[in-house]
Motif scaffolding. Structure first.
Motif, mmCIF file in Angstrom:
data_model
loop_
_atom_site.group_PDB
_atom_site.id
_atom_site.type_symbol
_atom_site.label_atom_id
_atom_site.label_comp_id
_atom_site.label_asym_id
_atom_site.label_seq_id
_atom_site.Cartn_x
_atom_site.Cartn_y
_atom_site.Cartn_z
ATOM 1 N N LYS A 108 18.736 51.649 25.791
ATOM 2 C CA LYS A 108 18.886 53.055 26.551
ATOM 3 C C LYS A 108 17.443 53.355 27.014
ATOM 4 N N PHE A 109 16.441 52.551 26.683
ATOM 5 C CA PHE A 109 15.158 53.139 27.013
ATOM 6 C C PHE A 109 14.510 51.879 27.600
ATOM 7 N N GLY A 110 14.501 51.647 28.914
ATOM 8 C CA GLY A 110 13.619 50.653 29.393
ATOM 9 C C GLY A 110 13.941 48.979 29.004
ATOM 10 N N SER A 111 15.162 48.883 28.935
ATOM 11 C CA SER A 111 15.746 47.474 28.466
ATOM 12 C C SER A 111 15.702 46.437 29.511
ATOM 13 N N VAL A 112 15.166 45.433 29.103
ATOM 14 C CA VAL A 112 15.167 44.391 30.303
ATOM 15 C C VAL A 112 16.135 43.083 29.858
ATOM 16 N N PRO A 113 16.614 42.172 31.026
ATOM 17 C CA PRO A 113 17.124 41.188 30.543
ATOM 18 C C PRO A 113 16.186 39.999 29.763
ATOM 19 N N HIS A 114 16.695 39.510 28.407
ATOM 20 C CA HIS A 114 15.945 38.869 27.764
ATOM 21 C C HIS A 114 16.905 37.985 27.053
ATOM 22 N N GLY A 115 16.052 36.958 26.414
ATOM 23 C CA GLY A 115 16.662 35.892 25.477
ATOM 24 C C GLY A 115 15.947 34.954 24.550
ATOM 25 N N GLY A 116 16.411 34.194 23.857
ATOM 26 C CA GLY A 116 15.477 33.703 23.028
ATOM 27 C C GLY A 116 16.199 32.466 22.183
ATOM 28 N N PHE A 117 15.805 32.031 20.936
ATOM 29 C CA PHE A 117 16.282 30.846 20.365
ATOM 30 C C PHE A 117 15.703 30.648 19.082
ATOM 31 N N GLY A 118 16.011 29.866 18.262
ATOM 32 C CA GLY A 118 15.465 29.397 16.857
ATOM 33 C C GLY A 118 15.751 28.011 16.552
ATOM 34 N N MET A 119 14.822 27.395 16.036
ATOM 35 C CA MET A 119 14.743 25.851 15.756
ATOM 36 C C MET A 119 14.576 25.837 14.213
ATOM 37 N N LEU A 142 20.942 34.007 26.063
ATOM 38 C CA LEU A 142 20.578 35.155 26.581
ATOM 39 C C LEU A 142 21.178 36.463 25.950
ATOM 40 N N ARG A 143 20.490 37.643 25.779
ATOM 41 C CA ARG A 143 21.078 38.657 24.893
ATOM 42 C C ARG A 143 21.754 39.577 25.747
ATOM 43 N N GLU A 144 22.520 40.335 25.230
ATOM 44 C CA GLU A 144 23.440 41.106 26.215
ATOM 45 C C GLU A 144 22.523 42.461 26.229
ATOM 46 N N GLU A 145 22.012 42.587 27.551
ATOM 47 C CA GLU A 145 21.126 43.887 27.743
ATOM 48 C C GLU A 145 21.982 45.098 28.132
ATOM 49 N N ARG A 146 23.117 44.793 28.622
ATOM 50 C CA ARG A 146 23.860 45.652 29.277
ATOM 51 C C ARG A 146 24.555 46.832 28.261
ATOM 52 N N LEU A 147 24.173 47.985 28.294
ATOM 53 C CA LEU A 147 24.755 49.072 27.387
ATOM 54 C C LEU A 147 25.989 48.752 26.995
ATOM 55 N N PRO A 148 26.820 49.011 28.110
ATOM 56 C CA PRO A 148 28.366 49.353 28.289
ATOM 57 C C PRO A 148 29.038 48.043 27.601
ATOM 58 N N PHE A 149 28.610 46.948 28.033
ATOM 59 C CA PHE A 149 28.901 45.793 27.260
ATOM 60 C C PHE A 149 28.822 45.454 25.931
ATOM 61 N N LEU A 150 27.687 45.819 25.307
ATOM 62 C CA LEU A 150 27.131 45.846 24.046
ATOM 63 C C LEU A 150 27.858 46.941 22.980
ATOM 64 N N GLU A 151 28.014 48.015 23.666
ATOM 65 C CA GLU A 151 28.893 49.145 23.189
ATOM 66 C C GLU A 151 30.046 49.035 22.866
ATOM 67 N N SER A 152 30.963 48.286 23.660
ATOM 68 C CA SER A 152 32.225 48.031 23.730
ATOM 69 C C SER A 152 32.687 46.855 22.739
ATOM 70 N N ARG A 153 31.699 46.059 22.696
ATOM 71 C CA ARG A 153 31.813 44.983 21.572
ATOM 72 C C ARG A 153 31.748 45.398 20.162
#
Length: 429
Positions: free
Chosen positions: A388-399, A359-370
């Motif tokens: 900042k503009f309409g972000s949603v929970p999301h995720g992905g992968f690679g093979m 899952l990707r970090e969609e929460r701005l404060p968490f991502l900004e802090s890191r």
């Protein structure tokens, strides 16, 4: 003789006149602006949308001549599997007045011919061609090939970079896919990736292909894992059914019994264990490892292969890795005292790690802090802006594609499943 020929010519002309005239070819712009209905027309273009109802089929097509698309109204019997978004079509029928106020004309289709199928949408995923040249290090490991200019251009580039910033060969298209997932919800890419990893192992290449996917509106790591498992099983089933002779060659001479193992694998659910559980399994193993398993350390190939064996020689998902082991973009689980992120690796028999996702970090404060702690906030300001503009929970992968081939074919060395392998100290041709 001449009279007979003349009579024949008159007969041929009369027959020609009785033949139906070919439909009039119109551009989309011309069709939309037509002052009156036309009986027989032909319009060619690309499908922008398909909407199938019980009693009617709606298409919108465009040929680039107009910002507005032309609506096609057709009988549902004219629909076929190749009639998808992006496919090139030729539609013949009658141009009639549209009952809708927002459009002047629409085309009542009598025939629809797919000139060129399009696989831009696969199972609802839009195919994105992500760039090979990039200015970011998605994995954060620093194993990048930096791009330099040729000797002829070195003098002009001595004081500045060609792109004004350091540029590299891509290690992943993930960050670009995250951008596009904000518009298309489900996206994927399939292309070359590059890692400057000084390794000559049987499972590493400096240049390899990777299929990557990104899913918006995804809040569960299990959803990502389900897509990974479905992709793996669907592709494997397709390869076994569509390429039986090719697969049989490898399974006969390289890996006897592999076909049976694959068929059994396809019937079973993949196993899921946490990283913490994996470390405990490894610590209790009777096998002596070259690298001692410890919480907070990366799993090595020998660990991965043992875990697969321990779980019954079926693919294994390992989830929730230590926070400090993984890249900045992975979502913080906010757990403790062992701080983890919502990450997953898929391990397969004989190879080890095949897929990696999170899952990707969609929460701005968490991502900004890191990013600030890592000193990367300025470099990834564009990535922060996405939140900042309409972000949603999301995720992905690679093979990794070559590792996938290595597993299903039973090939021991990854260099044997690619025509021109590139690896440390070797770049022939």
């Amino acid at each position: 003789m001449l009279r007979a020929r003349a009579g024949g010519w008159r007969w041929w002309r009369r027959g020609l006149c009785r033949c139906a005239s070919p439909p009039r070819a119109l551009r989309v712009r011309e069709a939309l602006r037509a002052p009156e209905p036309l009986e027989q027309v032909k319009v060619q273009g690309w499908v922008r949308s398909v909407r199938s109802q019980k009693e009617v089929l709606f298409l919108h097509i465009n040929d680039g001549s107009s910002l507005e698309s032309l609506q096609i109204v057709a009988d549902p019997s004219l629909e076929n599997r190749d009639l998808t978004f992006g496919s090139a079509v030729e539609v013949q029928g009658k141009l009639v007045k549209s009952p809708h106020k927002m459009q002047n004309m629409e085309l009542k289709a009598e025939t629809i011919r797919v000139v060129g199928p399009c696989n831009a949408l696969d199972n609802g995923y839009v195919h994105i061609h992500t760039p090979i040249i990039t200015s970011n290090d998605c994995e954060g490991a620093g194993e990048l090939f930096e791009i330099g200019v040729s000797n002829e251009a070195k003098e002009s580039a001595e004081k500045t970079h060609f792109f004004n910033v350091p540029a590299f060969l891509t290690v992943s298209g993930q960050l670009h896919l995250e951008v596009m997932a904000g518009a298309f919800t489900h996206v994927f890419t399939f292309g070359p990736t590059f890692r400057a990893e000084n390794s000559q192992s049987r499972r590493h290449l400096a240049e390899f292909y990777m299929v990557e996917a990104e899913l918006s509106f995804t809040e569960s790591l299990q959803d990502i894992m389900q897509v990974m498992e479905d992709l793996f099983k669907t592709v494997t089933s397709t390869v076994l059914s569509k390429c039986p002779h090719d697969v049989e060659l490898f399974h006969k001479y390289i890996a006897p019994g592999q076909k049976g193992r694959l068929e059994q694998m396809l019937k079973k659910r993949f196993v899921t264990i946490s990283y913490s559980e994996a470390v405990e399994i490894l610590k209790q193993a009777s096998q002596a490892f070259t690298f001692k398993p410890e919480w907070g350390c990366d799993l090595q190939t020998e660990h991965e292969k043992y875990l697969v064996k321990h779980c019954g020689e079926v693919p294994v998902f390992v989830i929730n890795y230590p926070y400090d082991l993984k890249p900045f973009y992975m979502r913080d689980n906010e757990d403790g005292p062992q701080h983890t992120v919502a990450a997953v690796d898929l391990l397969v028999p004989g190879v080890g790690e095949l897929c990696g996702g999170s899952l990707r970090e969609e929460r701005l404060p968490f991502l900004e802090s890191r990013l600030q702690r890592l000193g990367l906030a300025d470099t990834y300001q564009w990535y922060l802006d996405l939140r900042k503009f309409g972000s949603v929970p999301h995720g992905g992968f690679g093979m990794g594609f070559e590792r996938y081939l290595q597993y299903i074919l039973g090939v021991d060395n990854i260099k044997d499943v690619i025509p021109f392998p590139r690896f440390s100290h070797s770049c022939l041709l």
